[in-house]
Structure formats: structure tokens, C-alpha cells
Design a protein around this motif. Structure first.
Motif, PDB file in Angstrom:
ATOM      1  N   ASP A 197      34.416  -6.202  27.020  1.00 19.81           N
ATOM      2  CA  ASP A 197      35.406  -5.256  26.902  1.00 19.81           C
ATOM      3  C   ASP A 197      36.732  -5.562  28.109  1.00 19.81           C
ATOM      4  OD1 ASP A 197      33.496  -3.247  26.000  1.00 19.81           O
ATOM      5  OD2 ASP A 197      32.508  -3.806  27.967  1.00 19.81           O
ATOM      6  N   ASN A 198      36.523  -6.954  27.941  1.00 17.03           N
ATOM      7  CA  ASN A 198      38.058  -7.454  28.817  1.00 17.03           C
ATOM      8  C   ASN A 198      37.623  -8.684  28.218  1.00 17.03           C
ATOM      9  OD1 ASN A 198      40.072  -8.422  29.899  1.00 17.03           O
ATOM     10  ND2 ASN A 198      39.674  -6.846  32.323  1.00 17.03           N
ATOM     11  N   GLN A 199      38.813  -8.903  27.555  1.00 20.28           N
ATOM     12  CA  GLN A 199      38.645 -10.581  26.285  1.00 20.28           C
ATOM     13  C   GLN A 199      39.706 -11.116  27.347  1.00 20.28           C
ATOM     14  OE1 GLN A 199      37.427 -11.118  22.601  1.00 20.28           O
ATOM     15  NE2 GLN A 199      36.705  -9.815  21.780  1.00 20.28           N
ATOM     16  N   LEU A 200      41.078 -10.179  27.254  1.00 19.95           N
ATOM     17  CA  LEU A 200      42.273 -11.017  27.907  1.00 19.95           C
ATOM     18  C   LEU A 200      42.287 -11.249  29.336  1.00 19.95           C
ATOM     19  CD1 LEU A 200      44.591  -8.685  25.724  1.00 19.95           C
ATOM     20  CD2 LEU A 200      43.455 -10.837  25.399  1.00 19.95           C
ATOM     21  N   GLN A 201      41.945 -10.385  30.152  1.00 24.59           N
ATOM     22  CA  GLN A 201      41.881 -11.027  31.850  1.00 24.59           C
ATOM     23  C   GLN A 201      40.582 -11.385  31.919  1.00 24.59           C
ATOM     24  OE1 GLN A 201      42.907  -7.135  33.197  1.00 24.59           O
ATOM     25  NE2 GLN A 201      45.570  -7.145  32.643  1.00 24.59           N
ATOM     26  N   GLY A 202      38.941 -10.706  31.764  1.00 20.94           N
ATOM     27  CA  GLY A 202      38.517 -10.606  31.603  1.00 20.94           C
ATOM     28  C   GLY A 202      37.662 -10.422  33.233  1.00 20.94           C
ATOM     29  N   GLU A 203      36.515 -10.682  33.663  1.00 14.89           N
ATOM     30  CA  GLU A 203      36.298 -10.266  34.557  1.00 14.89           C
ATOM     31  C   GLU A 203      35.998 -10.846  36.097  1.00 14.89           C
ATOM     32  OE1 GLU A 203      31.030  -8.860  35.233  1.00 14.89           O
ATOM     33  OE2 GLU A 203      32.253  -8.137  33.634  1.00 14.89           O
ATOM     34  N   LEU A 204      36.318  -9.963  36.761  1.00 17.25           N
ATOM     35  CA  LEU A 204      36.264 -10.978  38.331  1.00 17.25           C
ATOM     36  C   LEU A 204      35.161 -10.941  38.900  1.00 17.25           C
ATOM     37  CD1 LEU A 204      38.103 -12.958  40.483  1.00 17.25           C
ATOM     38  CD2 LEU A 204      37.868 -10.277  42.167  1.00 17.25           C
ATOM     39  N   LEU A 205      34.360 -12.292  39.339  1.00 15.06           N
ATOM     40  CA  LEU A 205      33.155 -12.890  39.448  1.00 15.06           C
ATOM     41  C   LEU A 205      32.698 -12.275  41.013  1.00 15.06           C
ATOM     42  CD1 LEU A 205      32.671 -15.831  37.575  1.00 15.06           C
ATOM     43  CD2 LEU A 205      31.699 -13.822  37.107  1.00 15.06           C
ATOM     44  N   PRO A 206      31.569 -11.910  41.790  1.00 13.23           N
ATOM     45  CA  PRO A 206      31.014 -11.736  43.011  1.00 13.23           C
ATOM     46  C   PRO A 206      31.257 -12.888  43.520  1.00 13.23           C
ATOM     47  CG  PRO A 206      29.773 -11.700  41.166  1.00 13.23           C
ATOM     48  CD  PRO A 206      30.172 -11.558  40.635  1.00 13.23           C
ATOM     49  N   ASP A 207      31.318 -12.792  44.994  1.00 14.26           N
ATOM     50  CA  ASP A 207      31.409 -13.832  46.185  1.00 14.26           C
ATOM     51  C   ASP A 207      30.227 -14.766  45.909  1.00 14.26           C
ATOM     52  OD1 ASP A 207      34.419 -13.956  46.399  1.00 14.26           O
ATOM     53  OD2 ASP A 207      33.771 -12.695  47.798  1.00 14.26           O
ATOM     54  N   ARG A 208      29.736 -16.123  45.882  1.00 11.89           N
ATOM     55  CA  ARG A 208      28.116 -16.501  46.114  1.00 11.89           C
ATOM     56  C   ARG A 208      27.706 -16.148  44.764  1.00 11.89           C
ATOM     57  NH1 ARG A 208      27.606 -14.780  52.457  1.00 11.89           N
ATOM     58  NH2 ARG A 208      29.675 -15.265  53.122  1.00 11.89           N
ATOM     59  N   LYS A 209      28.963 -16.270  44.087  1.00 13.86           N
ATOM     60  CA  LYS A 209      27.264 -15.981  42.532  1.00 13.86           C
ATOM     61  C   LYS A 209      27.605 -16.978  41.629  1.00 13.86           C
ATOM     62  CE  LYS A 209      24.623 -14.083  40.425  1.00 13.86           C
ATOM     63  NZ  LYS A 209      23.186 -13.512  40.466  1.00 13.86           N
ATOM     64  N   PHE A 210      28.760 -17.928  41.188  1.00 11.63           N
ATOM     65  CA  PHE A 210      28.983 -19.205  41.163  1.00 11.63           C
ATOM     66  C   PHE A 210      29.438 -20.516  41.287  1.00 11.63           C
ATOM     67  CE2 PHE A 210      28.834 -15.409  37.565  1.00 11.63           C
ATOM     68  CZ  PHE A 210      28.101 -16.376  36.122  1.00 11.63           C
ATOM     69  N   LEU A 211      28.628 -21.440  41.487  1.00 17.14           N
ATOM     70  CA  LEU A 211      29.502 -23.188  41.438  1.00 17.14           C
ATOM     71  C   LEU A 211      30.166 -23.511  40.339  1.00 17.14           C
ATOM     72  CD1 LEU A 211      25.924 -24.556  42.998  1.00 17.14           C
ATOM     73  CD2 LEU A 211      27.761 -23.282  44.207  1.00 17.14           C
ATOM     74  N   LEU A 212      30.851 -24.118  40.958  1.00 12.84           N
ATOM     75  CA  LEU A 212      33.014 -24.653  40.411  1.00 12.84           C
ATOM     76  C   LEU A 212      32.632 -26.182  39.745  1.00 12.84           C
ATOM     77  CD1 LEU A 212      33.814 -23.507  37.321  1.00 12.84           C
ATOM     78  CD2 LEU A 212      36.159 -22.937  39.310  1.00 12.84           C
ATOM     79  N   PRO A 213      31.963 -27.207  39.650  1.00 14.29           N
ATOM     80  CA  PRO A 213      32.013 -28.393  40.179  1.00 14.29           C
ATOM     81  C   PRO A 213      33.127 -28.872  38.618  1.00 14.29           C
ATOM     82  CG  PRO A 213      29.913 -28.469  38.675  1.00 14.29           C
ATOM     83  CD  PRO A 213      30.007 -26.551  39.298  1.00 14.29           C
ATOM     84  N   ARG A 214      33.820 -29.687  39.558  1.00 13.69           N
ATOM     85  CA  ARG A 214      35.439 -29.441  38.096  1.00 13.69           C
ATOM     86  C   ARG A 214      35.661 -30.875  38.408  1.00 13.69           C
ATOM     87  NH1 ARG A 214      39.603 -25.190  39.378  1.00 13.69           N
ATOM     88  NH2 ARG A 214      38.552 -25.118  41.747  1.00 13.69           N
ATOM     89  N   GLN A 215      36.286 -31.303  37.521  1.00 10.68           N
ATOM     90  CA  GLN A 215      37.203 -32.881  37.969  1.00 10.68           C
ATOM     91  C   GLN A 215      38.055 -32.569  37.742  1.00 10.68           C
ATOM     92  OE1 GLN A 215      35.547 -36.883  36.199  1.00 10.68           O
ATOM     93  NE2 GLN A 215      36.701 -35.909  33.686  1.00 10.68           N
TER      94      GLN A 215
END
Length: 479
Positions: free
Chosen positions: A147-165
Motif C-alpha cells: 500500500d505504500n511502496q514509495l514512503q514505506g511504513e514506519l516501524l514501531p520502537d523496539r521491534k527491529f534490530l538493525l546490524p549495519r556495517q
């Protein structure tokens, strides 16, 4: 109007080169931008045997590390709860999926929370395809929904970990190591057909057909087809007025290994990109270069471990905040036990050489020995300390004790423990056998050289007193 120091001034919304409005930021990866593709193209690279082997080797190096919790200032009940929580989670799977962050740049991982009594704890942490997500102008992770491919859906707090390099403000997607492998693998695979034809062309024999000048073009075309069949099948027909001759390539030997050199070059590039060294693909490697390569591999392993510890510590922090509010969270750590033991053993050996004495309790605590594994330690140094000597009174001539050495030994034996009695016996023997003070000094040093300096001084003081009394007794006996 003056801005506060806490205000952010340089933002995407106010910059000149920002043209994306409220849309999701594109991944600035140069390979993905040039190809117009998603991260799934990097996932396809892993089917290559060399890429897959390097990825497995890099992940295995991190999984082989020991891990645990550093309690720090955390309460005991919080520490035990987090320790039990990590024991219930599939940590090997979580670590393996989180390590995809170094391959793709970032790896979103969804936390499955559940209620356990009065607590909320993660039941599992599952890695999700990175191409499903993007970042907005505030560098916040968003889920690309139908339903929202351009802007995306904002995710709730403490729901996703995001390891990055190596994520930055300009590039919140992080740096993907597989981007360095894309072109070597594409060139290796896409150019394989061309290089095989090249090897066949210059590695085999050319067949040359000859026709008279009066031959028509159709005759030439027909002969060309027959020569092609001759090369493929080994048999063919030609006109009776024509001829076919083999022509050897003078550069055949030099051209035979061109494809192999190309493959080895591509493999070397992939090895450098993923493991930091190409020692496994280079024939001219030596012990020094291999050792340097192992150090680089260890550095990469430690960098990957930092990505994991940061993600797991974020998870622990969220669990503590949700269940114990302001309590201090323990820290998740990963380490190389073999390297740690070697470092500690070298340090202990250096300290022991400098004179440090370690107890069995230390060996049990530092190296994991159990009760009964170590022999009983020698009596402590204080047990061998010489007791204070009582004043010795000498009788007048004619009433003197005929055996002052024995009397002194008896006095020392009454005041000293069993350990010191053995020393006294050895001292009496050395005094009796020494013919001079210099000889006595040397005998004492040879016999008690292993004692600490203060104990050795005490032994020598006692020996001198015994020798002095023995000398006085001899003088009186001669008189």
C-alpha cells in the motif's frame, strides 16, 4: 534569530542536492545503482563456489568465538535473567543472520516478543530480506508495503534490530562487502564462453581450405561449412580441385593458460574482498605473507564480532528497559579464548620469572583447574622466617657452657617451627665444615640461593652467630 546549539542545521530537507522529497532514500551502492537492481543480486553471488566458501569461512570465524555476559553494575537478578534469556534463544542462528549485515550492508531483524509471567522477553529474532526495507530522510528504517511502496511504513520502537556495517548519515544502508565481488564474478562467468572459444581457437589447429580463383562465392560458403563440420566432427568433404591444410598456432602454448590466469585473478579479487588476503589463491605466498594474512583475517573477524555485540547489546538494553526500567544492563561480549589464554599464560610466565608467586586458588580461578588437580603449595614464606633470637648470656671463665653451639641450636629449636628446624640442621653442618668465613659465605649462597632476599639474610645472620659462638668456644677450650 540565533539558533540553539542543540538544533540540527545541515539536514536533507534544507540541502541543495536533495531531490527525493518524502520518498525513501535510494541505496547509494554503486553496483546496485548502475545495474538498477536490488540486494537480491548479491544474494545470487553466494552460489559461486569461491564466494560461498569465503562467506562460510568468515561466518565460521565469528561463530567460533566464545561469548558471555559482563555483569558490571547490573543487579544479580537482572544478570541471571538475561543469561537465562540468551540460553533459550537460538544464538547460533541469530549470529549467522546478523552477519549478513557485512555482506549486504544492513540486515533488519524482527524481534518476536512474548509474555512470560510478569516479563516481556524475545522468543526469537528473525532476519528479514533487506530489500523489503528502506530509509527515510531522517534515516529511520521503513518497511516497503504494497500500500505504500514509495514512503514505506514506519516501524514501531523496539521491534527491529538493525546490524549495519560502516553506516553513515549519507549512507544509512551501510557498506556491502559483496559489492566488491560483483564485477569479478560477473566477468568470470559472463566471459567464460568467450574465453573458452579463445582457448579453443588458439589452442587447437586451424583448418585452411583452398579453392581456385574461378570459384564462386557459393563455393567458398559451402567449403566454409564443410570446414566447420570437419573441426566439429573430424570428417568432411571438399571439391576435387580444392585442398585443406592444417595450420598450427605459434602462440598455442602461451595462450593455453590465459583462461586459468583470468579465473585466478577473479578468485584473488574475491578473496581479498571477503577475507582480506589472497594467500589461498596465490602460488607465490610464503610463511611471512601467510602470517600477515592471518592477522588481517583476525582483524576482520573482530570487526564482524563488534557488529554482533552491538546488536545483541541493543536487544539486552530493550529487555532491561521493558522489564526493570532504570536498572543497569549487563554487557554481551565475544572473545577468542585461545588467544586470551595464550596472552594470560605469557603474562603469568613473565611475572613468575620476575619473582611473583601464585597460589593454587589463582590457578584454579584463572585456568579452570579443579580441586585435587594441583599439588599442595609449599609453606608460605612467613613459615620460614627466622624467629627473633633471645639474648645469649655467656658465663664467666671456669663456668662457661662447654657446648655453646648446642645451647644456641636448642634455643632456636624451641622458638622456631619444624620448617626452620630443618634449616638450622643444614646451617650447623655448613658451619662445622667451613674452614673460613669466605667459605661459609659461599656455602650458604649455594645452599639457599632459591630463598628470597630477606629469608637468605636471616639464614646468614643465624649462621654467623653460630660460627661466632663456635669460635669463642674453641678459644676458651685452647686456654
Amino acid at each position: 534569530m540565533a539558533r540553539l546549539l542543540s538544533d540540527e542545521i545541515a539536514t536533507r530537507a534544507r540541502s541543495l542536492d536533495f531531490t527525493f522529497g518524502n520518498m525513501l532514500l535510494p541505496n547509494p551502492d554503486p553496483v546496485l545503482r548502475a545495474r538498477g537492481q536490488h540486494i537480491r543480486v548479491y544474494r545470487d553471488l553466494r552460489v559461486d563456489a569461491h564466494v560461498g566458501g569465503c562467506v562460510r569461512r568468515r561466518k565460521s570465524a565469528v561463530k567460533a568465538l566464545q561469548w558471555g555476559l559482563d555483569r558490571g553494575q547490573s543487579p544479580a537478578r537482572v544478570h541471571k535473567s538475561i543469561e537465562s534469556l540468551l540460553a533459550d534463544l537460538p544464538m547460533d542462528q541469530i549470529i549467522g543472520e546478523a552477519l549478513n549485515a557485512v555482506l549486504y550492508g544492513y540486515q533488519p531483524m524482527e524481534i518476536m516478543w512474548q509474555s512470560r509471567g510478569a516479563m516481556w522477553v524475545p522468543e526469537n529474532v528473525v532476519g528479514k530480506p533487506p530489500e523489503w526495507f528502506g530509509f527515510d530522510t531522517d534515516n529511520q528504517l521503513r518497511f516497503k508495503t504494497r500500500d505504500n511502496q514509495l514512503q514505506g511504513e514506519l516501524l514501531p520502537d523496539r521491534k527491529f534490530l538493525l546490524p549495519r556495517q560502516d553506516a553513515t548519515y549519507d549512507n544509512p544502508y551501510g557498506f556491502a562487502d559483496l559489492s566488491m565481488c560483483y564485477w569479478p564474478i560477473v566477468f568470470k562467468k559472463g566471459g567464460q564462453k568467450f574465453w573458452l572459444r579463445f582457448s579453443e581457437k588458439y589452442g587447437g589447429t586451424f583448418m585452411v581450405g583452398k579453392l581456385p580463383r574461378t570459384a564462386e562465392q557459393s563455393d567458398h560458403d559451402k567449403l566454409l561449412e564443410q570446414l566447420d563440420a570437419l573441426i566439429q566432427d573430424g570428417v568432411g568433404t571438399i571439391p576435387d580441385d580444392g585442398s585443406v591444410e592444417p595450420l598450427e598456432s605459434g602462440s598455442k602454448a602461451a595462450s593455453a593458460d590465459l583462461y586459468e590466469r583470468l579465473v585466478m585473478f577473479c578468485r584473488s579479487e574475491v578473496s581479498i574482498a571477503l577475507t582480506g588476503t589472497n594467500q589461498t589463491t596465490e602460488a607465490n605466498s610464503n610463511k611471512a605473507s601467510a602470517s600477515a594474512g592471518l592477522e588481517v583475517a583476525d582483524d576482520l573477524r573482530d570487526g564482524d564480532a563488534e557488529v554482533i555485540t552491538e546488536a545483541v547489546n541493543t536487544l539486552i538494553k530493550w529487555v532491561v528497559e521493558r522489564n526493570w526500567a532504570s536498572a543497569q544492563a549487563p554487557r554481551f561480549e565475544m572473545w577468542d579464548q585461545e588467544a586470551k589464554d595464550k596472552l594470560q599464560a605469557d603474562r603469568d610466565a613473565s611475572n613468575a620469572k620476575a619473582g611473583a608467586k601464585f597460589t593454587n586458588k589463582y590457578w584454579m580461578r584463572a585456568y579452570g583447574y579443579e580441586e585435587g588437580d594441583l599439588a599442595e603449595s609449599a609453606p608460605p614464606a612467613t613459615a620460614l622466617a627466622a624467629p627473633p633470637l633471645a639474648p645469649v648470656s655467656f658465663a664467666e671463665s671456669g663456668t662457661a657452657d662447654p657446648t655453646p653451639v648446642t645451647r644456641l641450636a636448642t634455643q632456636l629449636a624451641e622458638q622456631a617451627g619444624p620448617a626452620w628446624n630443618a634449616v638450622l640442621d643444614q646451617v650447623r653442618t655448613l658451619v662445622a665444615s667451613a674452614d673460613s668465613l669466605a667459605a661459609l659465605d659461599q656455602a650458604l649462597l649455594n645452599a639457599f640461593s632459591e630463598l628470597p632476599g630477606d629469608q637468605l639474610a636471616s639464614v646468614m645472620q643465624t649462621a654467623y652467630q653460630v660460627a661466632e659462638l663456635a669460635g669463642r668456644f674453641d678459644v676458651q677450650s685452647e686456654g
